[in-house]
Design an enzyme around this catalytic site. Structure first.
Site, PDB file in Angstrom:
ATOM      1  N   ILE A 112       0.809  -1.226   0.000  1.00 43.04           N
ATOM      2  CA  ILE A 112       0.000   0.000   0.000  1.00 43.04           C
ATOM      3  C   ILE A 112       0.837   1.269   0.000  1.00 43.04           C
ATOM      4  O   ILE A 112       0.295   2.367  -0.101  1.00 43.04           O
ATOM      5  CB  ILE A 112      -0.965   0.038   1.213  1.00 43.04           C
ATOM      6  CG1 ILE A 112      -0.189  -0.202   2.519  1.00 43.04           C
ATOM      7  CG2 ILE A 112      -2.106  -0.924   1.030  1.00 43.04           C
ATOM      8  CD1 ILE A 112      -1.005   0.017   3.766  1.00 43.04           C
ATOM      9  N   ASP A 230       8.822  16.624   8.997  1.00 45.48           N
ATOM     10  CA  ASP A 230       8.429  16.297   7.620  1.00 45.48           C
ATOM     11  C   ASP A 230       6.912  16.335   7.492  1.00 45.48           C
ATOM     12  O   ASP A 230       6.290  15.409   6.956  1.00 45.48           O
ATOM     13  CB  ASP A 230       8.995  14.935   7.197  1.00 45.48           C
ATOM     14  CG  ASP A 230       8.985  14.773   5.674  1.00 45.48           C
ATOM     15  OD1 ASP A 230       8.810  15.797   4.964  1.00 45.48           O
ATOM     16  OD2 ASP A 230       9.152  13.641   5.198  1.00 45.48           O
TER      17      ASP A 230
HETATM   18  N1  LIG Z   1      -0.463   3.049   9.073  1.00 50.41           N
HETATM   19  C1  LIG Z   1      -0.574   3.128   7.767  1.00 50.41           C
HETATM   20  N2  LIG Z   1      -1.721   2.814   7.163  1.00 50.41           N
HETATM   21  C2  LIG Z   1      -1.831   2.898   5.839  1.00 50.41           C
HETATM   22  N3  LIG Z   1      -0.861   3.312   5.016  1.00 50.41           N
HETATM   23  C3  LIG Z   1       0.311   3.649   5.549  1.00 50.41           C
HETATM   24  C4  LIG Z   1       0.528   3.575   6.947  1.00 50.41           C
HETATM   25  N4  LIG Z   1       1.776   3.976   7.191  1.00 50.41           N
HETATM   26  C5  LIG Z   1       2.315   4.293   6.012  1.00 50.41           C
HETATM   27  N5  LIG Z   1       1.439   4.090   5.010  1.00 50.41           N
HETATM   28  C6  LIG Z   1       1.659   4.344   3.583  1.00 50.41           C
HETATM   29  O1  LIG Z   1       2.985   4.065   3.241  1.00 50.41           O
HETATM   30  C7  LIG Z   1       3.655   5.238   2.766  1.00 50.41           C
HETATM   31  C8  LIG Z   1       5.076   5.209   3.251  1.00 50.41           C
HETATM   32  O2  LIG Z   1       5.096   5.217   4.670  1.00 50.41           O
HETATM   33  P1  LIG Z   1       6.092   6.125   5.481  1.00 50.41           P
HETATM   34  O3  LIG Z   1       5.885   7.548   5.057  1.00 50.41           O
HETATM   35  O4  LIG Z   1       5.961   5.842   6.909  1.00 50.41           O
HETATM   36  O5  LIG Z   1       7.467   5.554   4.895  1.00 50.41           O
HETATM   37  P2  LIG Z   1       8.906   6.188   4.874  1.00 50.41           P
HETATM   38  O6  LIG Z   1       9.833   5.161   4.298  1.00 50.41           O
HETATM   39  O7  LIG Z   1       9.228   6.686   6.223  1.00 50.41           O
HETATM   40  O8  LIG Z   1       8.726   7.390   3.895  1.00 50.41           O
HETATM   41  P3  LIG Z   1       9.680   8.633   3.643  1.00 50.41           P
HETATM   42  O9  LIG Z   1      10.086   8.476   2.236  1.00 50.41           O
HETATM   43  O10 LIG Z   1       8.804   9.837   3.839  1.00 50.41           O
HETATM   44  O11 LIG Z   1      10.784   8.576   4.601  1.00 50.41           O
HETATM   45  C9  LIG Z   1       2.806   6.411   3.293  1.00 50.41           C
HETATM   46  O12 LIG Z   1       2.877   7.543   2.476  1.00 50.41           O
HETATM   47  C10 LIG Z   1       1.417   5.815   3.311  1.00 50.41           C
HETATM   48  O13 LIG Z   1       0.789   5.979   2.060  1.00 50.41           O
END
Ligand SMILES: Nc1ncnc2c1ncn2[C@@H]1O[C@H](COP(=O)(O)OP(=O)(O)OP(=O)(O)O)[C@@H](O)[C@H]1O
Length: 684
Positions: A112, A230
């Protein structure tokens, strides 16, 4: 030498000697051999242990908030609780009091989301019988930086407990595992996705409802001395009951309001990044999150991002044009590192109220406060919650009264577009409106210079034989999935409102929250952004020196953060550089030790040897005309992209899959920041 059991010592696998014949039945020579074997085993064990200790110590040194190695007792306690040693050695504090969940107790359903260093899956928790989000952290568990980020995120998430902050429900791993999943409550939407949904126009009570939840969540973070760093639409997750939760604490940090510790300025996604960070501030506080909140509030009313800069310079210029340049007093008292570079010759007047005169006045008043150039004027999340915006009618609606939307994450839009591309049609069977928007995708450089650079480094490593592969068979945990793609279409920017320039952009993602009717669309369908940057307003930069103070309480120096960020900004500036002056401001080789300024000249991108190539300054233009220079620069950039594409497909044909890392190493593939939140669909 062979062992008494007849197995050669070289293949001693630990079983040898486990059941030796009783010593009494052996000759003296046999006993001596046994002893020597035993001694050799002991030495090998000691060597392994010493190696393991050194590795753990190195990771602990770099681990977030860990100033001294994790106490052995605590580490042992966590290993006994079932955590893998590589995790316990660095993140013992982060996992303290928890036991790992087993992978078998989840059923993975679908992917997702994708972040810079994670893949996110929808899954069924078989024990609790509910749907959750599993964030699989992609990292090399021997790479201290990646473990450090992950540990910090876990630690911070565990400190937070609020209805408007995503809840970390557990961690999935095992003593033998080399991967880690963060278990979160499942959220159906994100604000960026919702706001870009075709035909969707949020009402004022709805905007207030989301903003109130965002500010309540922030208020909680700040009260726990945590900066998110962020805040942007795609990090604000929304469930089907209308509850908004702040997510993605990958860049978050602890701060001490009394005793300010230097923090890195290379945070916050560019469009939402406050001026003090662009000016290199390392001593900042809650105001950085409030600036981003102001950008989001204005975006929700305007229907598009209010300052979609493409480079740090352009971003800062957009800010000055809208919010005015800082006062003399502020320049003097803030002593910002890049002040000498970016201080405009002529001050800019503030135009926030003019620009947003159509906003309801309480909303405009709040935007005006949140977008104060001086961070001190932005006040706090608590004061924003008490502002007229929330205390006058129409009030924020109840989250439960918000409409239910179909899945609307940015990731969904991106997937639809990918599907369309695979089928050879621009948008497959999507909504025609959506298709048009997505073809106008515009990149927004991501915030995360630290992570991006860390990943770039790992990708370069992955090209040969990565350490993780040597020690660790879990290939999935390497950075191999990190999306790095060259741009695939063009994009028109109007500089100073009169001359158009074609810049490469990606259509891979859904586009930004831009209203084409207001900004214009060319006959080719490219999107026009009225970039207000006028390169002539900035003085020529002559130097930029990295600061070497420790950064972010995590063992990193500003020099490193500087170098990392430089790499990101240069990959962006390489594509979108404006005038010779802009280029001179940012064209530096990524030299950690010296932080030298270099005029540069070659165009190209690479991560090897910390060297970044970029489009050179445009001083060679004989006419001295800025527009001419920009055109020539664009032509050169287009040429590089053409060559890059040709080269990439040539190598792909030659080697099949997995050549991107090789190309990157050769400097042939331009490095783009995170794919997740940077590219969004334009709304009406
Ligand atoms: N709890 C959740 N429920 C549903 N979708 C989620 C959830 N957590 C994250 N996502 C989806 O996954 C994507 C990536 O998550 P997240 O932003 O935590 O990852 P990241 O690797 O930290 O990203 P970044 O590139 O900003 O560092 C989010 O934009 C969201 O669409």
């Amino acid at each position: 030498m062979g062992c008494v059991c007849g197995r050669p010592a070289a293949i001693d696998d630990g079983r040898c000697g486990q059941t030796p014949p009783p010593a009494g039945k052996l000759s003296a020579a046999g006993v001596a051999v046994l002893r020597r074997e035993e001694e050799a085993r002991k030495q090998a064990r000691a060597r392994d242990e010493a190696l393991e200790r050194r590795r753990a110590a190195a990771m602990a040194m770099a681990a977030c908030q860990v100033r001294s190695p994790v106490p052995r007792a605590l580490e042992a306690e966590q290993v006994a609780a079932g955590w893998p040693p590589w995790l316990a050695s660095v993140a013992a504090e982060a996992v303290r009091g928890w036991v790992p969940r087993r992978a078998e107790s989840f059923e993975k359903l679908d992917k997702i989301g994708q972040g810079t260093y994670s893949n996110v899956y929808r899954a069924r928790d078989l024990e609790k019988q509910k749907i959750v989000a599993l964030k699989k952290v992609r990292f090399d568990n021997l790479e201290p930086e990646s473990v450090k980020f992950m540990a910090r995120e876990i630690l911070i998430l565990r400190r937070l407990d609020h209805p408007n902050i995503i809840k970390l429900e557990g961690l999935v791993t095992s003593r033998m595992s080399c991967s880690l999943y963060l278990v979160f409550e499942y959220m159906e939407h994100d604000l960026a996705g919702l706001a870009s949904f075709p035909g969707l126009k949020l009402t004022e009570p709805q905007v207030k409802c989301y903003m109130q939840q965002l500010l309540r969540g922030l208020e909680h973070c700040h009260s726990r001395h945590i900066l998110h760093r962020d805040i942007k639409g795609s990090n604000l997750l929304i469930d089907n009951r209308g509850i908004l939760k702040i997510a993605d604490f990958g860049l978050a940090s602890f701060f001490d309001p009394e005793q300010r510790h230097p923090l890195t300025s290379r945070v916050v996604t560019l469009w939402y990044r406050p001026p003090e960070l662009l000016l290199g501030a390392t001593n900042y506080g809650v105001a950085v999150d409030l600036w981003s909140t102001g950008c989001i509030l204005a975006e929700l009313y305007a229907g598009k991002p209010i300052m979609p800069g493409r480079t740090e310079v352009e971003q800062l210029h957009k800010i000055f044009k809208l919010c005015g340049s800082p006062s003399e007093d502020y320049w003097r008292k803030s002593k910002l590192p890049h002040a000498t570079i970016f201080k405009p010759q002529h001050p800019y007047a503030r135009r926030v109220t003019d620009t947003f005169k159509d906003f309801p006045s309480p909303a405009l008043a709040l935007v005006d406060v949140l977008l104060s150039v001086d961070p001190a004027d932005r006040r706090t999340a608590s004061s924003a919650l008490q502002s007229e915006f929330f205390t006058t009618k129409p009030y924020a609606c109840n989250p439960s009264s918000l409409p239910r939307y179909p899945p609307s994450k940015e990731y969904d839009a991106k997937r639809r577009e990918e599907e369309g591309r695979r089928q050879g049609t621009a948008g497959g069977k999507q909504h025609p409106e959506r298709r048009t928007r997505e073809s106008k995708a515009v990149p927004a450089p991501d915030a995360n210079a630290e992570l991006v650079s860390s990943l770039q480094k790992r990708q370069a490593q992955a090209n040969t034989k990565s350490r993780s592969e040597m020690f660790n068979p879990c290939k999935e945990d390497s950075a191999s999935g990190f999306p790095i793609e060259p741009p695939s279409s063009t994009h028109i920017i109007e500089l100073s409102g009169d001359s158009k320039h074609v810049y490469p952009t990606r259509t891979f993602h859904s586009g930004p929250l831009v209203n084409p009717s207001k900004t214009g669309t060319s006959k080719h369908g490219e999107h026009h952004v009225r970039a207000v940057a006028d390169p002539r307003d900035f003085p020529v930069a002559v130097s930029a020196k990295p600061d070497t103070r420790p950064d972010d309480s995590n063992g990193f120096t500003q020099a490193e953060a500087f170098a990392h960020g430089r790499r990101l900004s240069e990959s962006i500036n390489g594509h979108f550089s404006g005038s010779g002056k802009y280029d001179q401001v940012f064209h530096q080789k990524d030299d950690k030790s010296a932080g030298r300024v270099d005029g540069g000249g070659a165009i190209g991108y690479g991560s090897k040897g910390n060297k970044i190539h970029h489009s050179g300054p445009l001083t060679s233009c004989p006419s001295g005309n800025v527009d001419e220079m920009l055109k020539e620069n664009d032509r050169q950039i287009q040429e590089v992209f053409r060559r890059t594409r040709v080269e990439k497909s040539r190598v792909r044909r030659a080697h099949g899959h997995g050549v991107e890392a090789g190309l990157r190493d050769l400097g042939a593939v331009p490095v783009f920041p995170s794919s997740r939140s940077s590219y969004r669909a334009a709304p009406q």
